[in-house]
Design an enzyme around this catalytic site. Structure first.
Site, PDB file in Angstrom:
ATOM      1  N   TYR A 143     -22.983  31.355  -1.549  1.00 31.81           N
ATOM      2  CA  TYR A 143     -23.231  29.941  -1.286  1.00 31.81           C
ATOM      3  C   TYR A 143     -22.305  29.044  -2.106  1.00 31.81           C
ATOM      4  O   TYR A 143     -22.047  27.899  -1.739  1.00 31.81           O
ATOM      5  CB  TYR A 143     -24.679  29.592  -1.579  1.00 31.81           C
ATOM      6  CG  TYR A 143     -25.675  30.152  -0.588  1.00 31.81           C
ATOM      7  CD1 TYR A 143     -25.296  31.066   0.379  1.00 31.81           C
ATOM      8  CD2 TYR A 143     -27.005  29.779  -0.626  1.00 31.81           C
ATOM      9  CE1 TYR A 143     -26.206  31.596   1.276  1.00 31.81           C
ATOM     10  CE2 TYR A 143     -27.925  30.290   0.271  1.00 31.81           C
ATOM     11  CZ  TYR A 143     -27.522  31.206   1.218  1.00 31.81           C
ATOM     12  OH  TYR A 143     -28.420  31.724   2.104  1.00 31.81           O
ATOM     13  N   LYS A 188     -27.499  45.679  -2.721  1.00 32.29           N
ATOM     14  CA  LYS A 188     -26.870  46.492  -1.677  1.00 32.29           C
ATOM     15  C   LYS A 188     -25.744  47.285  -2.335  1.00 32.29           C
ATOM     16  O   LYS A 188     -24.574  47.218  -1.950  1.00 32.29           O
ATOM     17  CB  LYS A 188     -26.350  45.593  -0.540  1.00 32.29           C
ATOM     18  CG  LYS A 188     -25.933  46.346   0.717  1.00 32.29           C
ATOM     19  CD  LYS A 188     -27.072  47.095   1.370  1.00 32.29           C
ATOM     20  CE  LYS A 188     -26.599  47.748   2.673  1.00 32.29           C
ATOM     21  NZ  LYS A 188     -27.607  48.654   3.233  1.00 32.29           N
ATOM     22  N   ASP A 220     -32.021  46.017   2.759  1.00 31.37           N
ATOM     23  CA  ASP A 220     -32.570  46.349   4.066  1.00 31.37           C
ATOM     24  C   ASP A 220     -33.883  47.101   3.926  1.00 31.37           C
ATOM     25  O   ASP A 220     -34.846  46.848   4.663  1.00 31.37           O
ATOM     26  CB  ASP A 220     -31.559  47.141   4.907  1.00 31.37           C
ATOM     27  CG  ASP A 220     -30.836  48.219   4.123  1.00 31.37           C
ATOM     28  OD1 ASP A 220     -31.016  48.297   2.891  1.00 31.37           O
ATOM     29  OD2 ASP A 220     -30.071  48.973   4.753  1.00 31.37           O
ATOM     30  N   ASP A 244     -32.584  34.270  -0.435  1.00 29.76           N
ATOM     31  CA  ASP A 244     -32.868  33.265   0.586  1.00 29.76           C
ATOM     32  C   ASP A 244     -33.590  33.902   1.768  1.00 29.76           C
ATOM     33  O   ASP A 244     -34.594  33.382   2.277  1.00 29.76           O
ATOM     34  CB  ASP A 244     -31.558  32.621   1.033  1.00 29.76           C
ATOM     35  CG  ASP A 244     -31.767  31.376   1.876  1.00 29.76           C
ATOM     36  OD1 ASP A 244     -32.921  30.941   2.052  1.00 29.76           O
ATOM     37  OD2 ASP A 244     -30.763  30.830   2.371  1.00 29.76           O
ATOM     38  N   ASP A 248     -37.959  33.710   2.581  1.00 29.64           N
ATOM     39  CA  ASP A 248     -38.458  33.170   3.848  1.00 29.64           C
ATOM     40  C   ASP A 248     -39.282  34.212   4.591  1.00 29.64           C
ATOM     41  O   ASP A 248     -40.307  33.892   5.205  1.00 29.64           O
ATOM     42  CB  ASP A 248     -37.297  32.695   4.721  1.00 29.64           C
ATOM     43  CG  ASP A 248     -36.833  31.295   4.354  1.00 29.64           C
ATOM     44  OD1 ASP A 248     -37.404  30.722   3.417  1.00 29.64           O
ATOM     45  OD2 ASP A 248     -35.907  30.780   4.995  1.00 29.64           O
TER      46      ASP A 248
END
Length: 356
Positions: A143, A188, A220, A244, A248
């Site tokens: 970001y 990851k 994942d 993020d 959510d």
């Protein structure tokens, strides 16, 4: 008695409506416990773009620096979301606020409410008892990394430094110590170099927290585990982009994004906000759920060590849910209709009459 200076950033869409209820609850608790609260309002998001051309103007930043805490609602407007050529967007104000205030740690509690288990998209037996915290690094990664875009190529750079990783992992370890001593580091590392550094630093820090059980999970797998066994988690810590997405995802477990608060802390003024967006389609209709904003006020009080004040708000919120005083998206069939204002008023009245 505590004297608190609060910067109020209502933002866009339903923000002003839910903020009004959050302030009403904050005032009710302050009166009950003998605190003094001073407020300063400031503009941000699409509202600020329309007024001054900047989603986080300097005057708003100075108001945030003046305050002991920022109470924030939401930003976002379809006229910017639907225009890919727009050079200035409301969400840029949120990123700028995080960066300028040094808010590197986002704290999102995920919990279920017994009377609302049937509202979760997951089976009740899976979500019953789910209660964990997601800690998301907030000022690094893709970001904020170097970006490029033309008609044929684009990239975002996912850059992290050791100090950035250490400070957010330290927050994760400390929260695990306060809770059930279980920390899950999500990365990851099988693919990304940045994630391998995250894992390396976490492994190096483990010996300093021998009372915390640490496990490592690819993002994942973590996203899948959050759906099939949300009760597994106690504290999750992860980088900005993964955080993020996971926060959510986790927010839906409770049955409504309108139920969950969050905090962002770091170098300067801490910020408290609901996890949901601005929902501009509902603005002015008195249907937005104010509970996430109200519970953000509880987190604000608790941040300053005012635990009884936070408990007072949580008791009132739970009582409202048990009494079926709920906005439409979580109301039981056939129960009376309550809007944003009515739910807020009920909770304020409860605090005045009952909570201790």
């Amino acid at each position: 008695m505590k004297n608190l200076k609060i910067a109020v950033l209502a933002g866009d869409g339903i923000g002003p409506e839910i903020m009004q209820q959050g302030i009403a609850v904050m005032n009710a608790v302050a009166d009950k416990f003998g605190h003094q609260v001073e407020y300063k309002e400031a503009i941000c998001g699409a509202d600020a773009i329309d007024k001054v051309g900047d989603p986080f103007p300097e005057e708003t930043f100075q108001t945030c620096m003046w305050a002991d805490a920022v109470l924030f609602a939401a930003v976002g407007d379809p006229k910017y979301d639907n225009d890919p050529t727009s050079k200035v967007r409301p969400e840029q104000g949120l990123l700028a606020m995080r960066k300028k205030l040094g808010l590197f740690a986002n704290i999102r509690p995920i919990q279920t409410f017994p009377c609302l288990l049937h509202k979760s998209p997951l089976r009740p037996e899976l979500v019953d008892g789910a209660d964990f915290i997601c800690i998301r690094e907030l000022t690094g990664g893709m970001y904020f990394g170097e970006k490029y875009q033309d008609d044929n190529m684009a990239y975002d750079t996912n850059k992290y430094t050791r100090p950035e990783i250490e400070r957010i992992l330290r927050v994760g370890f400390e929260y695990a110590r306060k809770r059930h001593h279980h920390l899950t580091v999500v990365d990851k590392a099988n693919v990304l170099a940045s994630s391998r550094l995250w894992r390396q630093v976490a492994i190096e820090m483990e010996p300093s927290y021998t009372d915390v059980t640490v496990d490592y999970m690819f993002v994942d797998n973590a996203s899948m585990r959050m759906i099939i066994e949300p009760t597994f988690f106690d504290v999750i810590v992860t980088e900005n982009t993964f955080g993020d997405i996971l926060t959510d995802e986790g927010s839906c477990i409770s049955g409504s994004m309108g139920l969950l608060p969050s905090a962002s802390t770091g170098e300067h003024t801490p910020l408290f906000e609901p996890v949901h967006g601005s929902w501009p389609q509902a603005a002015g209709q008195n249907i937005a759920n104010p509970l996430a904003q109200i519970l953000s006020v509880a987190m604000l009080y608790e941040h300053f060590g005012l635990i009884d004040e936070g408990r007072c708000i949580r008791q009132a919120v739970n009582a409202s849910l048990d009494a079926n005083v709920r906005t439409p998206e979580i109301q039981v069939e056939g129960a009376p209709h309550y809007g944003t204002k009515e739910v807020g008023k009920w909770i304020v009245d409860y605090i005045k009459k009952n909570s201790a």
